[in-house]
Write a protein that holds these residues in place. Structure first.
Motif, PDB file in Angstrom:
ATOM      1  N   ILE A 194       0.854  -1.186   0.000  1.00 27.56           N
ATOM      2  CA  ILE A 194       0.000   0.000   0.000  1.00 27.56           C
ATOM      3  C   ILE A 194       0.885   1.230   0.000  1.00 27.56           C
ATOM      4  O   ILE A 194       1.601   1.506   0.972  1.00 27.56           O
ATOM      5  N   LEU A 195       0.876   1.964  -1.105  1.00 31.67           N
ATOM      6  CA  LEU A 195       1.549   3.249  -1.193  1.00 31.67           C
ATOM      7  C   LEU A 195       0.482   4.320  -1.367  1.00 31.67           C
ATOM      8  O   LEU A 195      -0.497   4.123  -2.080  1.00 31.67           O
ATOM      9  N   CYS A 196       0.682   5.466  -0.723  1.00 35.35           N
ATOM     10  CA  CYS A 196      -0.397   6.432  -0.588  1.00 35.35           C
ATOM     11  C   CYS A 196      -0.159   7.717  -1.363  1.00 35.35           C
ATOM     12  O   CYS A 196       0.968   8.202  -1.466  1.00 35.35           O
ATOM     13  N   GLY A 197      -1.252   8.268  -1.881  1.00 33.47           N
ATOM     14  CA  GLY A 197      -1.220   9.507  -2.630  1.00 33.47           C
ATOM     15  C   GLY A 197      -1.723  10.671  -1.802  1.00 33.47           C
ATOM     16  O   GLY A 197      -1.207  10.968  -0.742  1.00 33.47           O
ATOM     17  N   ASN A 198      -2.774  11.332  -2.306  1.00 34.13           N
ATOM     18  CA  ASN A 198      -3.365  12.477  -1.606  1.00 34.13           C
ATOM     19  C   ASN A 198      -2.343  13.571  -1.318  1.00 34.13           C
ATOM     20  O   ASN A 198      -2.431  14.266  -0.295  1.00 34.13           O
ATOM     21  N   ALA A 199      -1.358  13.721  -2.204  1.00 42.13           N
ATOM     22  CA  ALA A 199      -0.347  14.778  -2.087  1.00 42.13           C
ATOM     23  C   ALA A 199       0.446  14.703  -0.794  1.00 42.13           C
ATOM     24  O   ALA A 199       1.136  15.644  -0.427  1.00 42.13           O
ATOM     25  N   GLY A 200       0.349  13.576  -0.087  1.00 41.12           N
ATOM     26  CA  GLY A 200       1.102  13.408   1.151  1.00 41.12           C
ATOM     27  C   GLY A 200       0.460  14.025   2.375  1.00 41.12           C
ATOM     28  O   GLY A 200       1.048  13.981   3.464  1.00 41.12           O
ATOM     29  N   VAL A 201      -0.752  14.566   2.248  1.00 43.63           N
ATOM     30  CA  VAL A 201      -1.309  15.332   3.368  1.00 43.63           C
ATOM     31  C   VAL A 201      -1.724  14.468   4.558  1.00 43.63           C
ATOM     32  O   VAL A 201      -1.972  14.989   5.642  1.00 43.63           O
ATOM     33  N   PHE A 202      -1.801  13.153   4.370  1.00 43.85           N
ATOM     34  CA  PHE A 202      -2.110  12.267   5.484  1.00 43.85           C
ATOM     35  C   PHE A 202      -0.991  11.244   5.716  1.00 43.85           C
ATOM     36  O   PHE A 202      -1.208  10.230   6.375  1.00 43.85           O
ATOM     37  N   PRO A 221      10.323  15.570  -2.523  1.00 43.64           N
ATOM     38  CA  PRO A 221      10.327  14.128  -2.220  1.00 43.64           C
ATOM     39  C   PRO A 221      11.168  13.777  -1.007  1.00 43.64           C
ATOM     40  O   PRO A 221      10.904  12.770  -0.333  1.00 43.64           O
ATOM     41  N   GLU A 222      12.174  14.594  -0.705  1.00 42.66           N
ATOM     42  CA  GLU A 222      13.012  14.302   0.456  1.00 42.66           C
ATOM     43  C   GLU A 222      12.212  14.306   1.754  1.00 42.66           C
ATOM     44  O   GLU A 222      12.541  13.584   2.703  1.00 42.66           O
ATOM     45  N   MET A 223      11.163  15.124   1.811  1.00 46.76           N
ATOM     46  CA  MET A 223      10.304  15.133   2.997  1.00 46.76           C
ATOM     47  C   MET A 223       9.593  13.797   3.155  1.00 46.76           C
ATOM     48  O   MET A 223       9.554  13.221   4.242  1.00 46.76           O
ATOM     49  N   MET A 224       9.030  13.284   2.053  1.00 42.19           N
ATOM     50  CA  MET A 224       8.309  12.021   2.128  1.00 42.19           C
ATOM     51  C   MET A 224       9.237  10.874   2.494  1.00 42.19           C
ATOM     52  O   MET A 224       8.874   9.984   3.276  1.00 42.19           O
ATOM     53  N   VAL A 225      10.441  10.897   1.955  1.00 42.93           N
ATOM     54  CA  VAL A 225      11.428   9.863   2.274  1.00 42.93           C
ATOM     55  C   VAL A 225      11.747   9.867   3.763  1.00 42.93           C
ATOM     56  O   VAL A 225      11.769   8.820   4.421  1.00 42.93           O
ATOM     57  N   GLU A 226      11.964  11.043   4.317  1.00 43.93           N
ATOM     58  CA  GLU A 226      12.337  11.136   5.722  1.00 43.93           C
ATOM     59  C   GLU A 226      11.168  10.801   6.635  1.00 43.93           C
ATOM     60  O   GLU A 226      11.352  10.142   7.677  1.00 43.93           O
ATOM     61  N   ILE A 227       9.969  11.198   6.281  1.00 49.91           N
ATOM     62  CA  ILE A 227       8.811  10.855   7.107  1.00 49.91           C
ATOM     63  C   ILE A 227       8.600   9.344   7.131  1.00 49.91           C
ATOM     64  O   ILE A 227       8.324   8.759   8.186  1.00 49.91           O
ATOM     65  N   CYS A 228       8.749   8.701   5.986  1.00 50.23           N
ATOM     66  CA  CYS A 228       8.620   7.236   5.975  1.00 50.23           C
ATOM     67  C   CYS A 228       9.693   6.594   6.846  1.00 50.23           C
ATOM     68  O   CYS A 228       9.413   5.637   7.590  1.00 50.23           O
ATOM     69  N   ARG A 229      10.903   7.113   6.784  1.00 52.86           N
ATOM     70  CA  ARG A 229      11.983   6.568   7.603  1.00 52.86           C
ATOM     71  C   ARG A 229      11.677   6.733   9.089  1.00 52.86           C
ATOM     72  O   ARG A 229      11.825   5.782   9.881  1.00 52.86           O
ATOM     73  N   ASP A 237       6.594  11.498  16.646  1.00 56.79           N
ATOM     74  CA  ASP A 237       6.654  12.917  16.993  1.00 56.79           C
ATOM     75  C   ASP A 237       7.582  13.667  16.044  1.00 56.79           C
ATOM     76  O   ASP A 237       7.259  14.748  15.547  1.00 56.79           O
ATOM     77  N   LYS A 238       8.745  13.095  15.770  1.00 56.78           N
ATOM     78  CA  LYS A 238       9.683  13.740  14.849  1.00 56.78           C
ATOM     79  C   LYS A 238       9.104  13.787  13.433  1.00 56.78           C
ATOM     80  O   LYS A 238       9.298  14.773  12.697  1.00 56.78           O
ATOM     81  N   ALA A 239       8.395  12.737  13.063  1.00 55.79           N
ATOM     82  CA  ALA A 239       7.772  12.720  11.737  1.00 55.79           C
ATOM     83  C   ALA A 239       6.758  13.854  11.606  1.00 55.79           C
ATOM     84  O   ALA A 239       6.711  14.553  10.584  1.00 55.79           O
ATOM     85  N   HIS A 240       5.968  14.068  12.641  1.00 56.88           N
ATOM     86  CA  HIS A 240       4.973  15.137  12.595  1.00 56.88           C
ATOM     87  C   HIS A 240       5.625  16.510  12.661  1.00 56.88           C
ATOM     88  O   HIS A 240       5.125  17.463  12.040  1.00 56.88           O
ATOM     89  N   ASP A 241       6.710  16.644  13.381  1.00 53.33           N
ATOM     90  CA  ASP A 241       7.420  17.921  13.401  1.00 53.33           C
ATOM     91  C   ASP A 241       7.896  18.293  11.998  1.00 53.33           C
ATOM     92  O   ASP A 241       7.772  19.446  11.568  1.00 53.33           O
ATOM     93  N   LEU A 242       8.453  17.321  11.297  1.00 55.63           N
ATOM     94  CA  LEU A 242       8.910  17.569   9.941  1.00 55.63           C
ATOM     95  C   LEU A 242       7.729  17.847   9.024  1.00 55.63           C
ATOM     96  O   LEU A 242       7.756  18.787   8.204  1.00 55.63           O
TER      97      LEU A 242
END
Length: 308
Positions: A194-202, A221-229, A237-242
């Motif tokens: 499952i990979l998600c779209g919606n412009a990453g907003v969720f 894209p670097e933001m999405m990569v780091e949030i997934c990591r 918490d760090k993911a939401h801060d970013l």
């Protein structure tokens, strides 16, 4: 070329199609765009989707773009959108891109499907047309297609067709659908990626629900990569801060009919593509809107400097 499968994870950026101001394909920007996405950490790319303005391309143009990107990717997985009104066009483009080394194809349901039975039959016909050996991404985007696929119907499709190995999830609201699918897998249904779209907003919430990553075209894209990591490391918490740092730009991009114009403008400002042009019909950003985006980009750069 590796193929996608039910365990594929990470960030597959939905790639733009660069055009020159006169509407021609900007082949000079294609290679640099591919390099940019992978340099920023993308695990793969998805091309010729809605963000790629696929409906504005001829079949020969679509194949030429796919060939160039697959070659430039040098073995990294490239999923090709092959959605079309008729199965013959889907079959023709699928065969051509798979012969070139694509990792799989993505198919969205046509808007004339109204019942669960019609949706189930449609994907059975897609698999029959392209062959059971081709990995398929089912694109679930009811806001764009007008076709709502329930969790139960989707489960039936997955059970019937093992070659449908991935869901591009962009129902909205749709977080419960991720939970439903993962719960069914715990009870014995086969796994799907499952990979998600919606412009990453969720994206943070989607990852917490059990998504495997992102498949969207946000211009950072670097933001999405780091949030997934971070989410995979349970550092929510760090993911939401970013995520919060990028949210103003993501919000601005959600304006109906302007999202692609915003994305292309940002990509051009970042030097990824030479022009922000869309092939007509397509709305350009007004000078005022451009200044608003530049303002948000500048604030983002300052915020990221503070965080780092």
């Amino acid at each position: 070329m590796s193929r996608i499968n039910a365990n594929t994870k990470g960030v597959f950026v939905i790639a733009a199609t660069p055009f020159t101001p006169d509407g021609k394909i900007d082949h000079n920007s294609l290679d640099g765009m591919v390099d940019f996405y992978f340099d920023k950490g993308a695990d793969g790319l998805t091309i010729l989707g809605m963000m790629g303005e696929a409906p504005k391309l001829t079949q020969s143009e679509s194949l030429a773009i796919a060939k160039q990107i697959i070659k430039r990717a040098a073995g990294k997985p490239i999923v090709v959108g092959v959605s079309a009104p008729g199965l013959a066009a889907i079959g023709e483009l699928t065969k051509a891109v798979m012969d070139e080394g694509a990792a799989g194809v993505m198919v969205a349901p046509p808007g004339n499907l109204k019942t669960n039975e019609q949706i189930i039959t449609y994907y059975a016909n897609v698999v029959k047309t392209i062959g059971e050996d081709v990995p398929v991404v089912l694109q679930d985007f009811p806001l764009a297609t007008g076709v709502s696929i329930s969790s139960a119907t989707m489960g039936t499709i997955f059970e019937n067709h093992p070659s449908i190995v991935m869901l591009k999830h962009e129902d909205w609201p749709g977080l419960q659908k991720i939970s439903d699918l993962r719960d069914a897998e715990k009870k014995g249904r086969r796994r799907v990626s499952i990979l998600c779209g919606n412009a990453g907003v969720f994206l943070p919430e989607e990852m917490r629900r059990g998504a495997d990553g992102a498949m969207t075209g946000f211009a950072y894209p670097e933001m999405m990569v780091e949030i997934c990591r971070l989410c995979n490391a349970d550092q929510y918490d760090k993911a939401h801060d970013l995520f919060d740092a990028y949210l103003p730009l993501m919000r601005y991009e959600q304006q109906p009919a302007l999202g692609l114009a915003v994305r292309k403008f940002i990509l051009a400002r970042r030097g990824v593509i030479a022009h922000a042009s869309q092939r007509q019909p397509g709305a350009d950003l007004s000078p005022t809107a451009q200044q608003e985006v530049i303002f948000l980009m500048t604030r983002l750069e300052k915020r990221m400097a503070e965080i780092s």
